[in-house]
Design a protein around this motif. Structure first.
Motif, PDB file in Angstrom:
ATOM      1  N   VAL A  41       0.806  -1.233   0.000  1.00 57.67           N
ATOM      2  CA  VAL A  41       0.000   0.000   0.000  1.00 57.67           C
ATOM      3  C   VAL A  41       0.835   1.276   0.000  1.00 57.67           C
ATOM      4  N   THR A  42       2.145   1.144  -0.210  1.00 58.96           N
ATOM      5  CA  THR A  42       2.993   2.339  -0.160  1.00 58.96           C
ATOM      6  C   THR A  42       3.262   2.902  -1.549  1.00 58.96           C
ATOM      7  N   ASN A  43       2.332   2.715  -2.490  1.00 56.89           N
ATOM      8  CA  ASN A  43       2.525   3.278  -3.819  1.00 56.89           C
ATOM      9  C   ASN A  43       2.283   4.785  -3.854  1.00 56.89           C
ATOM     10  N   THR A  44       1.618   5.322  -2.822  1.00 57.07           N
ATOM     11  CA  THR A  44       1.472   6.773  -2.679  1.00 57.07           C
ATOM     12  C   THR A  44       1.701   7.161  -1.224  1.00 57.07           C
ATOM     13  N   ALA A  45       2.060   8.421  -1.016  1.00 59.93           N
ATOM     14  CA  ALA A  45       2.323   8.888   0.343  1.00 59.93           C
ATOM     15  C   ALA A  45       1.052   8.905   1.189  1.00 59.93           C
TER      16      ALA A  45
ATOM     17  N   MET B 142       5.161   2.330  -9.173  1.00 64.78           N
ATOM     18  CA  MET B 142       3.786   2.272  -8.708  1.00 64.78           C
ATOM     19  C   MET B 142       3.258   0.845  -8.669  1.00 64.78           C
ATOM     20  N   LEU B 143       4.046  -0.089  -9.183  1.00 65.50           N
ATOM     21  CA  LEU B 143       3.676  -1.496  -9.207  1.00 65.50           C
ATOM     22  C   LEU B 143       4.344  -2.235  -8.043  1.00 65.50           C
ATOM     23  N   PRO B 144       3.882  -3.461  -7.716  1.00 69.52           N
ATOM     24  CA  PRO B 144       4.482  -4.212  -6.598  1.00 69.52           C
ATOM     25  C   PRO B 144       6.004  -4.313  -6.630  1.00 69.52           C
ATOM     26  N   PRO B 145       6.641  -4.538  -7.792  1.00 74.45           N
ATOM     27  CA  PRO B 145       8.114  -4.586  -7.778  1.00 74.45           C
ATOM     28  C   PRO B 145       8.754  -3.301  -7.264  1.00 74.45           C
TER      29      PRO B 145
END
Length: 216
Positions: free
Chosen positions: A39-43, A182-185
């Motif tokens: 869930v850390t793809n955005t601040a 923005m992806l899992p990797p």
């Protein structure tokens, strides 16, 4: 006798500081990796998950420490999970009330706070053996440390992956977004980068300390 000794221990600043830096749940203990990477793809998502986890951790530690002397050993783990699940349910409904979009973005990871090894681990290893004051301070330190770690990952991923921070555009239209962040990797790459930086800093600090001691 052990309980009496634990109750006599005084509250110290180290109870808080260790969770923020010395025993940071993410960068040192490497706990709770599921939400850290997912869930850390955005601040904003990172901050919301961090605050939700910190709230559950704080309230659970307080309750567990309060009832630690009346809960039979045979059912203590079940009791701890029940306490944690209660506060997770409160957080779940609170996030829904604040923002349905945020709740949808966090998805099932809100419910998975129940089985976060950080929360259950602090309840079993610390709150069940210490006073309410020490348990609350320990939870605050660990919660702040966890939230800061998520923000470090979420901030970097959003800046590189979307060219923004908290949905505020930082670069011009010509900026080429790193979609992979923005992806899992992207979560693995960012976590690896932070761990590399922190380990380098700690090793450098250790070498400087050894060099200073050798000259005395």
């Amino acid at each position: 006798m052990a309980v009496g000794f634990e109750q006599e221990q005084s509250v110290t600043p180290d109870d808080f500081i260790k969770g923020v830096w010395k025993q940071n749940p993410v960068f040192v203990q490497v706990l709770g990796m599921c939400p850290v990477l997912a869930v850390t793809n955005t601040a904003i998502n990172a901050l919301a998950m961090g605050l939700a986890t910190a709230f559950v951790l704080l309230m659970s530690n307080i309750v567990v420490s309060t009832i630690r002397n009346v809960v039979p050993k045979q059912v203590r783990i079940v009791t701890f999970i029940l306490v944690i699940a209660t506060f997770v349910t409160i957080v779940d409904y609170a996030i829904q009330a604040v923002s349905l979009d945020l709740h949808k973005a966090l998805g099932a990871f809100i419910s998975l706070i129940v089985v976060n090894c950080l929360i259950l681990g602090r309840a079993e290893a610390f709150a069940s053996q210490n006073s309410v004051a020490r348990s609350a301070l320990d939870a605050l330190g660990m919660g702040v440390g966890f939230t800061l770690a998520l923000l470090c990952l979420g901030g970097v991923r959003e800046i590189l992956g979307a060219g923004s921070l908290f949905n505020v555009r930082l670069f011009g239209e010509s900026y080429q977004e790193w979609v992979v962040m923005m992806l899992p990797p992207g979560g693995f790459f960012t976590l690896a980068g932070w761990l590399l930086l922190i380990n380098w800093y700690q090793q450098r600090k250790s070498r400087l300390q050894e060099a200073k001691e050798s000259t005395l």
